[in-house]
Design an enzyme around this catalytic site. Structure first.
Site, mmCIF file in Angstrom:
data_model
loop_
_atom_site.group_PDB
_atom_site.id
_atom_site.type_symbol
_atom_site.label_atom_id
_atom_site.label_comp_id
_atom_site.label_asym_id
_atom_site.label_seq_id
_atom_site.Cartn_x
_atom_site.Cartn_y
_atom_site.Cartn_z
ATOM 1 N N HIS A 182 -3.318 3.443 -4.248
ATOM 2 C CA HIS A 182 -3.830 4.002 -5.513
ATOM 3 C C HIS A 182 -5.351 4.075 -5.530
ATOM 4 C CE1 HIS A 182 -3.938 -0.380 -6.704
ATOM 5 N NE2 HIS A 182 -5.065 0.014 -7.270
ATOM 6 N N ASP A 201 2.155 0.891 -1.801
ATOM 7 C CA ASP A 201 0.782 0.888 -2.315
ATOM 8 C C ASP A 201 -0.217 0.399 -1.279
ATOM 9 O OD1 ASP A 201 -1.284 1.297 -4.031
ATOM 10 O OD2 ASP A 201 -0.750 -0.277 -5.462
ATOM 11 N N SER A 233 -8.505 -4.436 -6.407
ATOM 12 C CA SER A 233 -7.474 -3.764 -5.624
ATOM 13 C C SER A 233 -7.932 -3.530 -4.194
ATOM 14 C CB SER A 233 -7.114 -2.421 -6.264
ATOM 15 O OG SER A 233 -6.250 -2.577 -7.336
#
Length: 611
Positions: A142, A173, A252
């Protein structure tokens, strides 16, 4: 408590406006994913942090510091770390580890699913990444979705290096990056991946670049849960680690390190619980999922996805259900409810609805659908065993049928047969990143006489109906999304999304988001098939029928062809179809060398040369 990804954005992305004509769903729909909460970093100085409590400044758990544990969630170290390191006499090993964690600055241009010939406003985000052996750089999918430019910055360096995206695994992901400039790797030692899962209450350290500052941040916590969990980006149920360390927007893609010597990566930070719903809950992608992604890319040259067994099961905890299937008290397993049509062809009579699966690859399955996991410390869904396999691999099932134990059955694993996959396939727009897969994506679409046809996907519903699309989208679309299964490999749901008003389609202006079942009496399987039917049509009319009541849209084929250029000009649309369908139409004409704007000579009409 919906999970959100933790990519920091310096600008909020515009919310699409939903259409007026929408019917609420008539029941509870199975949740397939959750929207990522977009934090406005406002220059990186005003980030919200969920439920954190102050404690002493954390350090990487090096040998001299092993055994130290804090209480509760830690605060992040977002200050000027290099100056503090010099003052404290930073350990050489700690410096080496921290130098292998980078900051990503990514520019995104997302597709517009409501107007598929357009793209949304350009935005940017910051996140984290780190180096692993082999000169590879890991981050989250993402973080680089719809990326046009990916830049990467080392700790303490003012330069930003250009990175390319080598592979993207949307389900898990994860993304793999590469940097061509060899100067980037000078003095950087890669972080090793751990050899096994951590145990509950093991201390871990999160390193990354969350909002709240420009420099590197470190937080610490413990592993609080190991379980299958929904990955909010890919809508897949995969193994994850829950930790109480602070994971905020921008973390992230950053590594999570164990208290080992030297520190090893036990996971990658990727999402957390919405602020206010819970305190100190963050999630990591564990090393087994990471290694499966890397093995897939290494084996196939690209990411190919996870495999499926092609059937749905029911737990066998009810005594009456067990007695009905003649299960003895010592028998255990799960009941096959339904075999997917595509898989039924290859499985044949070896697997039937009503069979009891008692073991998967020799691992016993309990009546609640769980298997022993993590050195016997807990139990987890049997589907965890499936997540290690690839498409084309085989599995061995132990079956009970009518109370009799059958010889073990071997089945070949296949691709997902969901009619509406969580990760829709798109055609790539021009100018994709050099050496990268198709990241700048545009949804497939076709325009016929002002009728706009698209493929049903979760992204389309989110664009049309906003964050509450699960309750606002029409029942028929939700039913196809939740329960639909392919009968043929190329099956997809074709939707008439809107009508661009013109005299040729008068009276159809209010039709929006209806499933198209047939064209001139022939079942429409996908958008390519629809283009082919229009292209080869010899009838005077084009008749599109839509379930569930057989509503029809009828166009004069000659007039639809004649007015196409005017409709495109009026709405400033460069082409009557997306690049993949345009190429398909050229193949039908036998004119593969035609320029992008030329288009076929059949009923889809001429295209303007401008793209």
């Amino acid at each position: 408590m919906a999970p959100r990804d933790s990519r920091a954005q310096d600008e909020k992305r515009p919310r699409p406006e939903g259409k007026d004509e929408c019917a609420p769903t008539g029941g509870a729909a199975r949740r397939r994913g959750s929207a990522a909460v977009e934090l406005e970093a406002d220059g990186g100085e005003h980030a919200a942090s969920a439920g954190t409590r102050a404690r002493p400044r954390p350090r990487l758990a090096l040998p001299a510091q092993r055994g130290k544990r804090g209480v509760g969630a830690s605060r992040s170290d977002a200050g000027s770390d290099d100056d503090d390191d010099d003052m404290r006499g930073e350990h050489a090993e700690e410096r080496s580890i921290r130098d292998a964690v980078f900051k990503l600055i990514v520019t995104h241009v997302e597709p517009n699913y409501s107007l598929p010939w357009q793209q949304r406003r350009q935005t940017s985000s910051t996140s984290s990444a780190f180096l692993i052996p082999g000169g590879r750089i890991l981050t989250n999918a993402h973080c680089v979705e719809s990326a046009t430019v990916v830049r990467i910055k080392k700790r303490g360096d003012d330069r930003k290096f250009i990175a390319t995206v080598v592979a993207v695994g949307r389900e898990c992901d994860l993304a793999l990056l590469a940097v061509e400039d060899r100067a980037f790797f000078a003095g950087v030692v890669p972080i090793e991946l751990g050899k096994q899962l951590p145990r509950l209450q093991d201390m871990v350290t999160v390193v990354g670049y969350p909002v709240g500052g420009d420099n590197q941040s470190i937080t610490q916590g413990v592993v609080s849960r190991i379980d299958l969990h929904e990955y909010s980006h890919g809508c897949a149920q995969l193994l994850s680690l829950q930790v109480d360390a602070a994971i905020n927007s921008g973390n992230s893609g950053g590594p999570v390190l164990a208290s080992s010597t030297p520190p090893e990566c036990v996971g990658i930070a990727f999402q957390s619980i919405d602020s206010g719903a819970a305190e100190s809950i963050g999630y990591l992608i564990p090393v087994p999922v990471v290694e499966r992604f890397l093995a897939d890319v290494s084996k196939n040259g690209k990411y190919t996805g996870f495999a499926t067994v092609g059937f749905d099961v029911q737990h066998c905890e009810n005594p009456s259900l067990r007695a009905f299937h003649r299960m003895r008290p010592t028998d255990a397993g799960v009941r096959v409810m339904h075999v997917h049509p595509l898989c039924a062809r290859s499985h044949g009579d070896r697997l039937r609805a009503g069979d009891i699966i008692s073991a998967f690859d020799g691992t016993p399955i309990a009546n609640d659908g769980t298997v022993v996991f993590n050195r016997g410390e807990q139990r987890i869904s049997w589907r965890y065993l499936l997540s290690h396999k690839f498409v084309g691999d085989s599995c061995e099932l132990s079956l009970l049928r009518d109370g009799k134990r059958l010889p073990p059955v071997r089945l070949e694993l296949q691709r997902s047969s969901l009619l509406v996959p969580p990760s829709p396939l798109h055609t790539a727009a021009g100018g994709a990143l050099a050496g990268a897969p198709a990241l700048r994506q545009t949804p497939s679409f076709a325009i016929v006489g002002g009728l706009v046809f698209v493929t049903l996907s979760e992204a389309f519903l989110r664009s049309e109906y906003g964050d509450e699309w699960e309750s606002k989208a029409p029942i028929l679309l939700m039913e196809r999304l939740v329960n639909g299964l392919k009968k043929e490999v190329d099956d997809e749901v074709v939707v008439l999304s809107q009508v661009l008003a013109h005299t040729v389609n008068v009276g159809y202006e209010t039709i929006v988001n209806c499933v198209v079942s047939t064209l001139n009496g022939e079942r429409v399987t996908d958008l390519k098939h629809l283009v082919r039917l229009v292209h080869t049509n010899a009838e005077p009319y084009l008749t599109f029928e839509m379930p569930p009541f057989g509503e029809a849209v009828v166009l004069d084929a000659r007039e639809a062809r004649a007015c196409e250029a005017a409709i495109l000009e009026q709405h400033n649309i460069p082409s009557a179809m997306s690049a993949d369908l345009l190429a398909h139409a050229r193949e039908l004409d036998g004119d593969a060398s035609a320029p992008p704007g030329a288009g076929p000579k059949g009923d889809v009409g001429k295209r303007r040369a401008r793209r």
